[in-house]
Design a protein around this motif. Structure first.
Motif, mmCIF file in Angstrom:
data_model
loop_
_atom_site.group_PDB
_atom_site.id
_atom_site.type_symbol
_atom_site.label_atom_id
_atom_site.label_comp_id
_atom_site.label_asym_id
_atom_site.label_seq_id
_atom_site.Cartn_x
_atom_site.Cartn_y
_atom_site.Cartn_z
ATOM 1 N N GLN A 45 16.581 -8.788 11.746
ATOM 2 C CA GLN A 45 16.724 -10.232 11.588
ATOM 3 C C GLN A 45 17.664 -10.611 10.447
ATOM 4 O O GLN A 45 18.405 -11.581 10.550
ATOM 5 C CB GLN A 45 15.351 -10.869 11.343
ATOM 6 N N GLU A 46 17.630 -9.859 9.357
ATOM 7 C CA GLU A 46 18.444 -10.187 8.190
ATOM 8 C C GLU A 46 18.893 -8.898 7.515
ATOM 9 O O GLU A 46 18.253 -7.857 7.634
ATOM 10 C CB GLU A 46 17.651 -11.030 7.175
ATOM 11 N N GLY A 47 20.016 -9.043 6.782
ATOM 12 C CA GLY A 47 20.448 -7.954 5.923
ATOM 13 C C GLY A 47 21.675 -7.211 6.411
ATOM 14 O O GLY A 47 21.690 -6.711 7.541
ATOM 15 N N ASP B 159 18.989 -5.023 1.763
ATOM 16 C CA ASP B 159 17.683 -4.863 2.398
ATOM 17 C C ASP B 159 17.752 -5.368 3.832
ATOM 18 O O ASP B 159 18.507 -6.290 4.145
ATOM 19 C CB ASP B 159 16.606 -5.623 1.619
ATOM 20 N N LYS B 160 16.940 -4.785 4.708
ATOM 21 C CA LYS B 160 16.928 -5.151 6.120
ATOM 22 C C LYS B 160 15.540 -5.675 6.493
ATOM 23 O O LYS B 160 14.534 -5.024 6.246
ATOM 24 C CB LYS B 160 17.278 -3.949 7.003
ATOM 25 N N THR C 138 15.814 -13.693 17.818
ATOM 26 C CA THR C 138 16.705 -12.824 17.051
ATOM 27 C C THR C 138 18.067 -13.469 16.852
ATOM 28 O O THR C 138 18.622 -13.451 15.744
ATOM 29 C CB THR C 138 16.855 -11.474 17.777
ATOM 30 N N ARG C 139 18.623 -14.056 17.911
ATOM 31 C CA ARG C 139 19.917 -14.725 17.788
ATOM 32 C C ARG C 139 19.841 -15.882 16.798
ATOM 33 O O ARG C 139 20.764 -16.092 15.995
ATOM 34 C CB ARG C 139 20.353 -15.247 19.167
ATOM 35 N N SER D 42 21.318 -18.100 11.675
ATOM 36 C CA SER D 42 20.898 -18.797 10.461
ATOM 37 C C SER D 42 21.314 -18.022 9.218
ATOM 38 O O SER D 42 21.797 -18.601 8.237
ATOM 39 C CB SER D 42 19.385 -18.996 10.475
ATOM 40 N N ALA D 43 21.140 -16.691 9.250
ATOM 41 C CA ALA D 43 21.562 -15.877 8.112
ATOM 42 C C ALA D 43 23.074 -15.943 7.909
ATOM 43 O O ALA D 43 23.564 -15.984 6.776
ATOM 44 C CB ALA D 43 21.117 -14.423 8.316
ATOM 45 N N THR D 44 23.835 -15.968 9.006
ATOM 46 C CA THR D 44 25.289 -16.075 8.902
ATOM 47 C C THR D 44 25.702 -17.412 8.306
ATOM 48 O O THR D 44 26.610 -17.489 7.464
ATOM 49 C CB THR D 44 25.928 -15.887 10.283
#
Length: 216
Positions: free
Chosen positions: A58-60, A111-112, A167-168, A173-175
């Motif tokens: 999801q992130e990292g 971190d992931k 997931t998308r 959102s992280a991007t």
């Protein structure tokens, strides 16, 4: 038509609530820090069970992770490197403990955050009846049973689609957050550079026209 569909849904949920559950599921969210290897374990009490394994970063970093699935005899069942997500189903041919490991050794600082789910389901095999000659005859399904099977498959597809869109959404959102932070710091440094250049220009022009003592 609407009444029949509503009736099928009511029957489906009634049957699912009455029948004993044949699936053990574990859904977790875990943050794998840099240079960490995290393993999670699931026990299969008898061979022949279907094991489902789903994960998504999801992130990292670049949204990738290394993973390994190891059986009771330390044999590697699944393995992948720098994968963003995966959805697998395999048969637990041996009873025992199965390990699902994630490795973030490729990252030195990132971190992931991963979402993963492990399901263990015993596949119910149909019981065939023998005729007078001793030949097994396939059991015929009623229209209600066929409708329930179709609804169960549709629900599984909906759940998988929801996981994909979640997931998308998290990755986008992280991007967006990362891009917003970069734009903020770029604008801040650009403004700081402009102010610095203006101060230097004022200082140079002021010294250029300053008259020295004793001069004309």
């Amino acid at each position: 038509m609407r009444c029949s569909v509503a009736y099928l849904l009511v029957v489906l949920f009634s049957v699912l609530s009455i029948l004993p559950s044949g699936t053990d599921a574990t859904a977790l969210t875990y943050k794998v820090v840099a240079n960490e290897k995290a393993c999670f374990f699931v026990w299969s009490d008898k061979p022949g069970k279907k094991v489902g394994f789903y994960f998504a970063v999801q992130e990292g970093g670049s949204f990738d992770i290394d993973y390994t699935v190891v059986g009771p005899d330390s044999d590697t069942i699944l393995k992948g490197e720098q994968e963003k997500q995966g959805d697998y189903v395999f048969t637990a041919n041996k009873a025992g403990e199965y390990a699902f490991c994630f490795s973030n050794n490729m990252s030195t600082w990132a971190d992931k955050l991963i979402d993963f789910e492990v399901t263990v389901e015993h596949e119910v095999r149909p019981q065939f009846k023998k005729d007078a000659l001793g030949v097994e005859q396939p059991e015929k399904l009623t229209e209600m049973e066929e409708s329930l099977f179709r609804l169960s498959g549709s629900l599984s597809n909906i759940a998988r689609t929801q996981k994909y869109f979640r997931t998308r959404e998290n990755r986008n959102s992280a991007t967006v957050i990362s891009t917003e932070s970069r734009i903020y710091w770029f604008a801040f440094l650009e403004s700081l550079g402009i102010i610095t250049m203006a101060c230097l220009q004022v200082y140079v022009i002021k010294n250029f026209f300053r008259t020295k003592k004793g001069g004309v």
